[in-house]
Write a protein that holds these residues in place. Structure first.
Motif, PDB file in Angstrom:
ATOM      1  N   UNK A   1       0.813  -1.216   0.000  1.00  0.00           N
ATOM      2  CA  UNK A   1       0.000   0.000   0.000  1.00  0.00           C
ATOM      3  C   UNK A   1       0.851   1.274   0.000  1.00  0.00           C
ATOM      4  N   UNK A   2       0.491   2.207  -0.867  1.00  0.00           N
ATOM      5  CA  UNK A   2       1.280   3.421  -1.019  1.00  0.00           C
ATOM      6  C   UNK A   2       1.239   4.294   0.232  1.00  0.00           C
ATOM      7  N   UNK A   3       0.116   4.277   0.958  1.00  0.00           N
ATOM      8  CA  UNK A   3       0.065   5.118   2.153  1.00  0.00           C
ATOM      9  C   UNK A   3       1.000   4.592   3.238  1.00  0.00           C
ATOM     10  N   UNK A   4       1.183   3.282   3.296  1.00  0.00           N
ATOM     11  CA  UNK A   4       2.124   2.717   4.266  1.00  0.00           C
ATOM     12  C   UNK A   4       3.552   3.100   3.901  1.00  0.00           C
ATOM     13  N   UNK A   5       3.858   3.092   2.615  1.00  0.00           N
ATOM     14  CA  UNK A   5       5.186   3.504   2.180  1.00  0.00           C
ATOM     15  C   UNK A   5       5.433   4.973   2.514  1.00  0.00           C
ATOM     16  N   UNK A   6       4.440   5.803   2.250  1.00  0.00           N
ATOM     17  CA  UNK A   6       4.599   7.225   2.525  1.00  0.00           C
ATOM     18  C   UNK A   6       4.781   7.490   4.012  1.00  0.00           C
ATOM     19  N   UNK A   7       4.063   6.742   4.841  1.00  0.00           N
ATOM     20  CA  UNK A   7       4.149   6.927   6.287  1.00  0.00           C
ATOM     21  C   UNK A   7       5.562   6.669   6.820  1.00  0.00           C
ATOM     22  N   UNK A   8       6.286   5.783   6.158  1.00  0.00           N
ATOM     23  CA  UNK A   8       7.639   5.443   6.607  1.00  0.00           C
ATOM     24  C   UNK A   8       8.729   6.116   5.766  1.00  0.00           C
ATOM     25  N   UNK A   9       8.321   7.013   4.878  1.00  0.00           N
ATOM     26  CA  UNK A   9       9.306   7.717   4.063  1.00  0.00           C
ATOM     27  C   UNK A   9       9.910   6.872   2.957  1.00  0.00           C
ATOM     28  N   UNK A  10       9.197   5.834   2.530  1.00  0.00           N
ATOM     29  CA  UNK A  10       9.678   4.962   1.460  1.00  0.00           C
ATOM     30  C   UNK A  10       8.975   5.313   0.154  1.00  0.00           C
ATOM     31  N   UNK A  11       9.556   4.877  -0.965  1.00  0.00           N
ATOM     32  CA  UNK A  11       8.879   5.033  -2.248  1.00  0.00           C
ATOM     33  C   UNK A  11       9.111   3.779  -3.079  1.00  0.00           C
ATOM     34  N   UNK A  12       8.330   3.631  -4.135  1.00  0.00           N
ATOM     35  CA  UNK A  12       8.327   2.378  -4.884  1.00  0.00           C
ATOM     36  C   UNK A  12       9.670   2.089  -5.540  1.00  0.00           C
ATOM     37  N   UNK A  13      10.451   3.105  -5.864  1.00  0.00           N
ATOM     38  CA  UNK A  13      11.743   2.854  -6.505  1.00  0.00           C
ATOM     39  C   UNK A  13      12.667   2.022  -5.626  1.00  0.00           C
ATOM     40  N   UNK A  14      12.455   2.061  -4.330  1.00  0.00           N
ATOM     41  CA  UNK A  14      13.288   1.278  -3.412  1.00  0.00           C
ATOM     42  C   UNK A  14      13.123  -0.222  -3.627  1.00  0.00           C
ATOM     43  N   UNK A  15      12.004  -0.629  -4.216  1.00  0.00           N
ATOM     44  CA  UNK A  15      11.762  -2.048  -4.466  1.00  0.00           C
ATOM     45  C   UNK A  15      12.693  -2.606  -5.538  1.00  0.00           C
ATOM     46  N   UNK A  16      13.295  -1.726  -6.326  1.00  0.00           N
ATOM     47  CA  UNK A  16      14.198  -2.163  -7.377  1.00  0.00           C
ATOM     48  C   UNK A  16      15.639  -2.318  -6.928  1.00  0.00           C
ATOM     49  N   UNK A  17      15.930  -2.048  -5.673  1.00  0.00           N
ATOM     50  CA  UNK A  17      17.306  -2.141  -5.182  1.00  0.00           C
ATOM     51  C   UNK A  17      17.663  -3.576  -4.806  1.00  0.00           C
ATOM     52  N   UNK A  18      18.963  -3.828  -4.686  1.00  0.00           N
ATOM     53  CA  UNK A  18      19.417  -5.162  -4.292  1.00  0.00           C
ATOM     54  C   UNK A  18      19.198  -5.418  -2.814  1.00  0.00           C
ATOM     55  N   UNK A  19      19.105  -4.356  -2.029  1.00  0.00           N
ATOM     56  CA  UNK A  19      18.915  -4.488  -0.584  1.00  0.00           C
ATOM     57  C   UNK A  19      17.919  -3.427  -0.131  1.00  0.00           C
ATOM     58  N   UNK A  20      17.027  -3.806   0.777  1.00  0.00           N
ATOM     59  CA  UNK A  20      16.000  -2.873   1.238  1.00  0.00           C
ATOM     60  C   UNK A  20      16.598  -1.780   2.119  1.00  0.00           C
TER      61      UNK A  20
END
Length: 296
Positions: free
Chosen positions: A180-199
């Protein structure tokens, strides 16, 4: 390649029930019911492979899914993935409702690649996961009023767990984000982070919050094995539930982008046996109720 696809079965990737994260009609299930569950799985697998096909446009995916639905209801031509399920539904006296609802989820996948909040994700699970449990229960003649609610909670949890485990792969391969995008926003994350080798720490916080919510769903579904009349099905669900709890707890500490979350075969078997044993202890004390054949 995609231009030659005439039916949903043409889009099959070769993935089968043995490749899934959780057991599909294991030998715990009575042989009289395994055929129906496997036929259902193969029908659904065909639809899922259409929805995930990278060489098809959204419009063509919808066309193929509609054709798959029409083949099941008799409104259209045949499809190799359909006929076994049609025979099993007729044999068990069941309607095609649950299979058709799963096609609705695949239509969502064809059109939608982001989810605003938890409620939107659970709405997706209502069509992508809950019909699976309901079909299995109906095949076994369980009472919907008695078991659907707890089954729905477990099925939604399994779906969210799969989304969390596969979040990197879904983003890289399909540009699809179930988190959920609102959960990502609440923690300061964005979808581009899903493309990284490490979270990143922000994305790990998102995954851990959602893993906890998944554990809450699994707690809601915990009573299901002792509510089920069919012993073999009860033990199958107990094993799946225990596996899901262990895997979800793993997401509280592991990074699904860089670490393995799935069990090895030995760990898988031991965890499943633990769930079975616990249920065998609990079942003698479960309440009994008259069974009605769902959809009969």
């Amino acid at each position: 390649m995609s231009a030659g696809l005439q039916t949903a079965t043409d889009a099959r990737t070769g993935k089968g029930e043995r490749d899934e994260n959780f057991p599909v009609a294991s030998h715990l299930i009575h042989p009289r019911n395994r055929g129906a569950i496997l036929a259902f799985y193969n029908y659904v697998r065909a639809g899922d492979d259409v929805a995930d096909h990278t060489g098809l446009s959204p419009e063509r995916k919808i066309e193929l899914l509609d054709t798959l639905a029409d083949a099941l209801t008799g409104k259209g031509g045949s499809d190799p993935s359909v006929e076994p399920l049609k025979r099993e539904l007729a044999s068990h006296g069941l309607p095609p409702t649950h299979a058709l609802e799963l096609l609705d989820a695949f239509r969502m996948d064809a059109r939608k690649d982001r989810y605003a909040d938890w409620d939107e994700l659970i709405h997706y699970c209502r069509y992508s996961a809950m019909p699976v449990g309901r079909f299995v229960l109906d095949v076994h003649g369980e009472n919907p009023a008695r078991v659907y609610e707890t089954s729905d909670a477990i099925c939604a949890a399994l779906q969210v767990l799969n989304h969390l485990q596969d979040c990197g792969k879904d983003f890289r391969n399909l540009s699809r984000v179930y988190i959920p995008l609102d959960t990502m926003a609440r923690h300061g994350a964005d979808v581009s982070m899903l493309g990284r080798e490490k979270a990143t720490p922000e994305l790990l916080a998102v995954i851990r919050e959602l893993a906890q919510r998944t554990l809450d769903l699994l707690e809601e579904g915990k009573p299901l094995p002792v509510l089920i009349d069919d012993l073999r099905l009860s033990l199958e669900i107990a094993a799946i539930h225990r596996l899901a709890v262990v895997l979800t707890k793993g997401l509280l500490t592991r990074d699904p982008l860089s670490e393995k979350v799935h069990h090895g075969k030995a760990g898988f078997a031991l965890t499943a046996l633990g769930g079975i044993a616990a249920t065998l202890v609990r079942r003698p004390f479960r309440p009994r109720a008259a069974t009605t054949k769902a959809g009969r």
